[in-house]
Design a protein around this motif. Structure first.
Motif, mmCIF file in Angstrom:
data_model
loop_
_atom_site.group_PDB
_atom_site.id
_atom_site.type_symbol
_atom_site.label_atom_id
_atom_site.label_comp_id
_atom_site.label_asym_id
_atom_site.label_seq_id
_atom_site.Cartn_x
_atom_site.Cartn_y
_atom_site.Cartn_z
ATOM 1 N N LEU A 80 40.263 43.745 48.625
ATOM 2 C CA LEU A 80 40.660 44.220 47.300
ATOM 3 C C LEU A 80 42.179 44.192 47.170
ATOM 4 O O LEU A 80 42.731 43.708 46.176
ATOM 5 C CB LEU A 80 40.119 45.636 47.090
ATOM 6 C CG LEU A 80 40.508 46.315 45.788
ATOM 7 C CD1 LEU A 80 40.008 45.516 44.610
ATOM 8 C CD2 LEU A 80 39.957 47.732 45.724
ATOM 9 N N VAL A 83 43.417 40.659 46.620
ATOM 10 C CA VAL A 83 43.227 40.066 45.301
ATOM 11 C C VAL A 83 44.179 40.707 44.295
ATOM 12 O O VAL A 83 44.691 40.058 43.382
ATOM 13 C CB VAL A 83 41.730 40.161 44.922
ATOM 14 C CG1 VAL A 83 41.376 41.487 44.361
ATOM 15 C CG2 VAL A 83 41.327 39.040 43.999
ATOM 16 N N LEU A 84 44.480 42.003 44.493
ATOM 17 C CA LEU A 84 45.448 42.649 43.603
ATOM 18 C C LEU A 84 46.852 42.092 43.824
ATOM 19 O O LEU A 84 47.610 41.871 42.881
ATOM 20 C CB LEU A 84 45.428 44.161 43.828
ATOM 21 C CG LEU A 84 44.150 44.850 43.342
ATOM 22 C CD1 LEU A 84 44.170 46.320 43.713
ATOM 23 C CD2 LEU A 84 43.985 44.682 41.845
ATOM 24 N N HIS A 87 47.143 38.975 42.027
ATOM 25 C CA HIS A 87 47.242 39.207 40.585
ATOM 26 C C HIS A 87 48.664 39.584 40.194
ATOM 27 O O HIS A 87 49.251 39.018 39.276
ATOM 28 C CB HIS A 87 46.261 40.311 40.192
ATOM 29 C CG HIS A 87 46.310 40.641 38.743
ATOM 30 N ND1 HIS A 87 45.666 39.883 37.802
ATOM 31 C CD2 HIS A 87 46.962 41.630 38.074
ATOM 32 C CE1 HIS A 87 45.901 40.391 36.612
ATOM 33 N NE2 HIS A 87 46.678 41.456 36.747
ATOM 34 N N HIS A 184 39.773 36.383 52.548
ATOM 35 C CA HIS A 184 38.455 36.746 52.030
ATOM 36 C C HIS A 184 37.360 36.111 52.864
ATOM 37 O O HIS A 184 36.301 36.701 53.074
ATOM 38 C CB HIS A 184 38.306 36.284 50.579
ATOM 39 C CG HIS A 184 39.244 36.958 49.654
ATOM 40 N ND1 HIS A 184 39.399 38.314 49.613
ATOM 41 C CD2 HIS A 184 40.104 36.468 48.731
ATOM 42 C CE1 HIS A 184 40.300 38.632 48.705
ATOM 43 N NE2 HIS A 184 40.743 37.522 48.173
ATOM 44 N N ALA C 55 40.618 37.336 36.490
ATOM 45 C CA ALA C 55 40.369 38.668 35.946
ATOM 46 C C ALA C 55 41.504 39.620 36.320
ATOM 47 O O ALA C 55 42.381 39.286 37.089
ATOM 48 C CB ALA C 55 39.049 39.178 36.476
ATOM 49 N N GLY C 56 41.449 40.823 35.744
ATOM 50 C CA GLY C 56 42.513 41.777 35.980
ATOM 51 C C GLY C 56 42.157 42.806 37.025
ATOM 52 O O GLY C 56 41.045 42.802 37.552
ATOM 53 N N PRO C 57 43.103 43.693 37.343
ATOM 54 C CA PRO C 57 42.909 44.691 38.397
ATOM 55 C C PRO C 57 41.685 45.547 38.166
ATOM 56 O O PRO C 57 40.962 45.850 39.113
ATOM 57 C CB PRO C 57 44.166 45.556 38.320
ATOM 58 C CG PRO C 57 45.127 44.796 37.534
ATOM 59 C CD PRO C 57 44.403 43.805 36.707
ATOM 60 N N TYR C 60 38.693 43.844 39.468
ATOM 61 C CA TYR C 60 38.690 43.759 40.928
ATOM 62 C C TYR C 60 38.317 45.082 41.552
ATOM 63 O O TYR C 60 37.589 45.143 42.544
ATOM 64 C CB TYR C 60 40.057 43.303 41.444
ATOM 65 C CG TYR C 60 40.400 41.891 41.058
ATOM 66 C CD1 TYR C 60 39.457 40.875 41.185
ATOM 67 C CD2 TYR C 60 41.651 41.571 40.553
ATOM 68 C CE1 TYR C 60 39.763 39.587 40.821
ATOM 69 C CE2 TYR C 60 41.970 40.279 40.194
ATOM 70 C CZ TYR C 60 41.021 39.291 40.324
ATOM 71 O OH TYR C 60 41.317 38.008 39.981
ATOM 72 N N ILE C 61 38.819 46.157 40.952
ATOM 73 C CA ILE C 61 38.512 47.480 41.520
ATOM 74 C C ILE C 61 37.031 47.782 41.354
ATOM 75 O O ILE C 61 36.380 48.310 42.256
ATOM 76 C CB ILE C 61 39.408 48.556 40.871
ATOM 77 C CG1 ILE C 61 40.837 48.357 41.369
ATOM 78 C CG2 ILE C 61 38.926 49.949 41.230
ATOM 79 C CD1 ILE C 61 41.878 49.138 40.631
ATOM 80 N N GLY C 64 35.305 46.062 43.964
ATOM 81 C CA GLY C 64 35.533 46.752 45.232
ATOM 82 C C GLY C 64 34.601 47.940 45.383
ATOM 83 O O GLY C 64 33.988 48.140 46.439
ATOM 84 N N VAL C 103 32.062 38.623 46.880
ATOM 85 C CA VAL C 103 33.409 38.295 47.373
ATOM 86 C C VAL C 103 33.755 36.846 47.044
ATOM 87 O O VAL C 103 34.840 36.542 46.546
ATOM 88 C CB VAL C 103 33.501 38.547 48.895
ATOM 89 C CG1 VAL C 103 34.827 38.046 49.427
ATOM 90 C CG2 VAL C 103 33.352 40.016 49.195
ATOM 91 N N PHE C 106 34.071 36.423 42.996
ATOM 92 C CA PHE C 106 35.106 37.119 42.237
ATOM 93 C C PHE C 106 36.426 37.192 42.993
ATOM 94 O O PHE C 106 37.468 36.886 42.435
ATOM 95 C CB PHE C 106 34.611 38.513 41.857
ATOM 96 C CG PHE C 106 33.363 38.465 41.026
ATOM 97 C CD1 PHE C 106 33.328 37.695 39.873
ATOM 98 C CD2 PHE C 106 32.219 39.132 41.415
ATOM 99 C CE1 PHE C 106 32.184 37.621 39.101
ATOM 100 C CE2 PHE C 106 31.069 39.075 40.641
ATOM 101 C CZ PHE C 106 31.061 38.310 39.485
ATOM 102 N N TYR C 107 36.383 37.595 44.271
ATOM 103 C CA TYR C 107 37.656 37.696 44.988
ATOM 104 C C TYR C 107 38.219 36.314 45.326
ATOM 105 O O TYR C 107 39.418 36.092 45.321
ATOM 106 C CB TYR C 107 37.478 38.500 46.277
ATOM 107 C CG TYR C 107 37.439 39.983 46.050
ATOM 108 C CD1 TYR C 107 37.549 40.510 44.770
ATOM 109 C CD2 TYR C 107 37.302 40.870 47.111
ATOM 110 C CE1 TYR C 107 37.510 41.869 44.556
ATOM 111 C CE2 TYR C 107 37.261 42.235 46.908
ATOM 112 C CZ TYR C 107 37.363 42.725 45.626
ATOM 113 O OH TYR C 107 37.330 44.067 45.423
#
Lengths: 215, 632, 146
Positions: A80, A83-84, A87, A184, C55-57, C60-61, C64, C103, C106-107
């Motif tokens: 996570l 990926v952030l 971004h 990942h 996509a945005g945070p 992603y969260i 997660g 994963v 998306f990741y």
């Protein structure tokens, strides 16, 4: 961020390729396909040898699911963070990006710490790669996964330094992206390992009649 | 992108200035030019070809008569192991890699491969790995467990000493090189094609390279797994293949042949690609059934994964597994047969020129068909039970790998030599070379068929007098020496060509593909102007536009013109080539020392780590092109 | 039929099996799958910014948290192993598969990225899965009959 912005960021790199795809990214995906075969062979080796240990300690005597669950969770969260980081790097938010990359490094290191503890603990319980076939397959498979994580940590640390210095930016975010793909991938390998080695075989008992086989 | 600010990058202190010499040793060590790397690959692997050939001759001398004591049994074991390992990993694979390097960018109209420095790294790892594995001859502990290293015979219990450790570490190092090269070529072929060259306008050789590289990417990791398992068994005492610890030696066979069978196609597909280029050129016709040849290659590449257990019919996997693999093995002969018929169809009605390259290609088709047919014979488990581990199998795979892969590669050498050097190889010596090789080869390996049928086992260092095998064995030995004369004639031909310098133009054979459109040898940047591709065999149709109608229905050409790419590539007035770099060499040295460390002790591994870090950091912080001093 | 054959085999090479010439700017079309109906489409489009860009945070969260929940479910299944009996391993494999797909899609951006990358990775996965399943099957069969 709009769609065009993404394209412009990669413009330099992709403008000369026939498919419009980035060379580096394509190569990383090919490498991951290659690594699938690598871990696939090791995981099948583990499965074929599952339950064929002749002497203890057996999986049910050493594996500790609660601890591994924590380390699994940590590795998932590092994905996570990864990926952030990507971004924010693409959004040109340098500090946040650097912070999240450092987060990946930190979480990865904690994961390695867990693995180190686990290996040490198993050795105390009398399980080494030389003890039995479970030890052999377990240590070599998780050890090589750990090696992949270690390489990833070093790579991330290098990128974090670059991001901090401002040399890793939105226009060469592809460098972080391919490192992220690698990270990942290591994570999904662990997802499989956690299921196959830990959850499925954690209650494995000595095979029936194994005492007789020895004689 | 003029508004873009110059990208800063991290700076790693340089201990040497960035090399830029065009001649001398540094121009080779620091080169990132695909042509120079291809030449290096070619020279190195030809050297190992000579070494492995001499090993084969020693084996043949030993076997020429019954109860011979020319070689000791131990020496014999080492010789056949190293002969097989060298021929497969240090000769056929890298010779194919030499062709990939030279030809792929030229055939797809690119200026270099996608990752020039990675390309250099593959070569250096290959060179050091090959030296590492052959270094065992100097220490006197050459590997002796066969090129397939069957457990438990390759384990430390039955094979103490360093021999098989050299083998396994060497193969692991070579595997890194092959995977790096495979990644590079797939990316190159997919991403670096000239404008307008869609996948189905690529030359067949490029297609076969693509399939081979995909196989390398997917198969070599499995060899790495087998290697790591054997290595830990040998060095650290794990139990992967040790039945006393719960392991299973059959596992080794599974994992090794899971890699080993795709490997067979890795060896043969490039030669098939070469032949598919040579035949149309000298028959002056396009290849018959292009799509079928391509699909057959791809299907071989896919089905090659599902036949591995035919190496293990006598292991006792049970009737279900044996029948399934028997069927899949017979099925894989179908796409191979399709290719052979396509080659024959290409020749049909063509105006054929019998050049040396053409002769080698025709030899390839004939010999490969024989080898393929004897291969179908052991696809049947009952037959295989008779033939397993006899000389029949030796005959089979030499017909496929020498009569197939190497004749194809020699055909390629004669075909592209003018392109590589700018000079012809002599045709008369070449034909003599072909005749000696073909006759010698058949005298050497033909008798092995009936030797095997008669029950002569492989891998024995001698045999008794009353078995009736002496005549055929003597014939095989004589054939081996005739073959050796053929190879000597080739070397003589190369020297002859260097002395007499018979100049070949850019397009000596009236070729069909893009590599003939540039000068011979090509300039450093390959093409002065990146070609625009409209057709398959584009260069041919540029030369003979009147033949377009023969092969294309009217109307399809209109569609083609849509392929015109953006104006950008036409306006490219500068040529960007990657600068030279010494980091691939350094990283290669580091990896070689790491391998040597696994063989000796941990301190050597400790030495390798800073070298690898130096190579990696320097590499990643070095821009592909240094900024020019004039601020360009 | 003739057109089909032409696309497959015709000499000019403009048929199928060509890689698109320039596809970098073309994202995958938004989700239109059979399951979930308009509500799910709306949700997914909302979370993935229309499936157009990365996509945005927030998204992603959410993924997660989803991964964490599945992991918790796995451990829960582990506690119930004796009750689940024969279903235990299939359930675990399905849960692992869900995490794996989440994963990767998306990741690793395969859902948003060019399809070609999916093909590359899928080809490795397919060859690997089939070959190694076959290997497991053969080894197990040989072991049982030994």
């Amino acid at each position: 961020m709009s769609e065009t912005a993404v394209i412009n960021n990669h413009q330099d790199e992709i403008e000369n390729t026939s498919t419009g795809l980035s060379n580096k990214k394509l190569m990383m995906w090919l490498f991951l396909a290659s690594d699938v075969m690598f871990f696939g062979a090791f995981i099948s080796t583990y499965l074929i040898y599952r339950g064929k240990s002749l002497v203890g300690p057996y999986p049910s005597e050493v594996l500790d699911i609660p601890i591994t669950t924590v380390s699994t969770f940590i590795l998932l969260m590092s994905s996570l963070a990864m990926v952030l980081a990507l971004h924010y790097l693409k959004e040109n938010e340098k500090n946040k990006a650097t912070l999240w990359i450092l987060g990946v490094v930190l979480l990865g290191t904690i994961f390695m710490g867990f693995q180190f503890y686990e290996f040490n603990h198993f050795a105390h319980l009398g399980l080494t790669p030389r003890t039995n076939i479970f030890g052999t397959t377990f240590f070599i498979l998780t050890g090589l996964h750990g090696g992949h994580v270690t390489i990833g940590i070093l790579w991330m640390a290098f990128l974090a330094y670059g991001s901090h210095k401002g040399t890793l930016r939105s226009d060469n975010a592809i460098d972080l992206e391919i490192a992220g793909l690698y990270w990942h991938f290591v994570d999904i390998v662990w997802i499989i390992i956690f299921t196959v080695i830990y959850l499925i075989s954690a209650n494995d008992m000595p095979p029936a009649g194994s005492e007789l086989l020895i004689h | 992108m003029t508004t873009k600010p110059a990208t800063k990058s991290l700076v790693f202190p340089r201990f040497f200035p960035r090399p830029n010499s065009k001649t001398g040793i540094w121009s080779w060590i620091a080169t990132v030019d695909h042509k120079k790397i291809g030449t290096l690959y070619g020279i190195t692997s030809f050297f190992w070809f000579i070494v492995a050939g001499l090993e084969a001759l020693l084996i043949r001398i030993q076997l020429s008569q019954a109860n011979n004591d020319f070689l000791s049994p131990d020496m014999y074991n080492s010789l056949f192991t190293m002969h097989g390992t060298t021929m497969i990993f240090l000769v056929v694979m890298p010779l194919s890699a030499a062709f990939f390097n030279w030809l792929i960018p030229l055939q797809i109209g690119a200026r270099d491969v996608a990752f020039p420095r990675l390309n250099a790294l593959s070569y250096w790892i290959f060179l050091f790995g090959s030296i590492l594995i052959n270094f065992s001859w100097i220490t006197g502990e050459a590997p002796n467990g066969g090129w397939f290293g069957y457990a438990p015979n390759s384990g430390v219990t039955f094979n103490p000493g360093k021999g098989m450790t050299y083998w396994v570490v060497g193969l692991n190092v070579l595997g890194i090189s092959s995977i790096a090269a495979g990644l590079n070529f797939v990316t190159t072929i997919i991403n670096m094609r000239a404008p307008g060259m869609s996948m189905f306008k690529m030359p067949i050789f490029t297609w076969m390279t693509l399939v081979t590289s995909i196989l390398i990417i997917l198969a070599l990791p499995i060899l790495a797994v087998a290697g790591i398992q054997l290595q830990t068994d040998r060095i650290y005492g794990t139990h992967f293949f040790n039945s006393l610890g719960g392991g299973d030696p059959v596992m080794w066979q599974h994992i090794f042949w899971l890699f080993g069978h795709p490997e067979v196609y890795i060896l043969i597909l490039p030669a098939m690609g070469i032949v598919s280029e040579v035949l149309p050129t000298f028959a002056r016709k396009p290849i018959f059934g292009y799509s079928f040849v391509v699909f057959a290659g791809a299907v071989i590449g896919f089905m090659g994964w599902f036949v591995w257990s035919h190496h293990m019919f006598t292991v006792g996997l049970g009737p279900a597994a044996n029948s399934a693999f028997s069927i899949s093995t017979m099925l894989i002969a179908v796409p191979t047969g399709i290719k052979i018929f396509n080659w024959l169809g290409t020749l049909w009605g063509g105006s054929i020129r019998f050049n040396t390259a053409m002769l080698f290609s025709l030899g390839f088709i004939a010999m490969f068909t024989i080898g393929g047919l004897s291969g179908v014979m052991h696809a049947s488990p009952p037959t295989d039970a008779q033939q397993q581990d006899t000389y029949f199998v030796v005959a089979h795979f030499h017909y496929v790998l020498f009569g197939g892969a190497l004749l194809g590669i020699f055909s390629g050498i004669y075909f592209w030599w003018p392109k590589f050097t700018g000079y012809f190889l002599n045709e008369k010596i070449g034909k003599l070379n072909f005749i000696f090789m073909l006759i010698g080869f058949n005298i050497q390996f033909g008798p092995m068929h009936w030797l095997g049928m008669d029950g002569m086992p492989r891998r024995i260092y001698t045999y008794a007098e009353n078995m009736g095998w002496e005549g055929s064995n003597l014939a095989a030995t004589i054939g081996g020496f005739i073959l050796g004369v053929g190879v000597l004639l080739f070397i003589y031909n190369v020297i002859y060509s260097m002395i007499h310098k018979e100049v070949a133009g850019a397009d000596p054979w009236d070729g069909r593909t893009l590599e003939w459109s540039t000068s011979s040898p090509p300039p450093e940047h390959d093409f002065d102007e990146i070609p625009q591709v409209k057709f398959r065999d584009d260069f041919w149709f540029k030369k003979y536009p009147e033949t377009i109608k023969e092969y294309y229905e009217h109307g399809e050409i209109e569609e083609d013109t849509e392929d015109k790419l953006s104006e950008k590539s036409n306006h490219e007035d500068e040529i960007h080539l990657p600068d030279m770099s010494y980091y691939p060499f350094i990283l290669g040295v580091g990896i070689a020392i790491l391998g040597a460390g696994f063989l000796s002790n941990i301190y050597i591994i400790a030495i390798s780590v800073p070298i690898m870090i130096w190579g990696l950091l320097g590499w990643s912080m070095e821009p592909v092109n240094d900024p020019h001093p004039d601020g360009h | 039929m003739k057109k089909l054959l032409k696309k497959l085999f015709y000499h000019d090479g403009n048929g199928w099996w060509n890689l698109p010439k320039n596809m970098s700017g073309k994202p995958n079309p938004p989700y239109e799958g059979p399951i979930g109906g308009p509500w799910l489409i709306k949700m997914i489009n909302l979370m993935t910014y229309g499936g157009k860009s990365h996509a945005g945070p927030r998204f992603y969260i959410i993924v997660g948290i989803f991964l964490a929940i599945i992991t918790a479910l796995e451990v829960w299944a582990f506690e119930l192993e004796s009750e689940l009996a024969i279903l235990y391993i299939p359930i675990l494999l399905i849960l692992a598969l869900i995490k794996f797909v989440a994963v990767v899609a998306f990741y690793m951006h395969l859902r948003f990225d060019n399809r070609f990358f999916s093909y590359v990775f899928a080809s490795g996965m397919i060859v690997g899965t089939v070959v190694f399943s076959l290997l497991l099957f053969i080894s197990e069969a040989a072991y049982m009959t030994r």
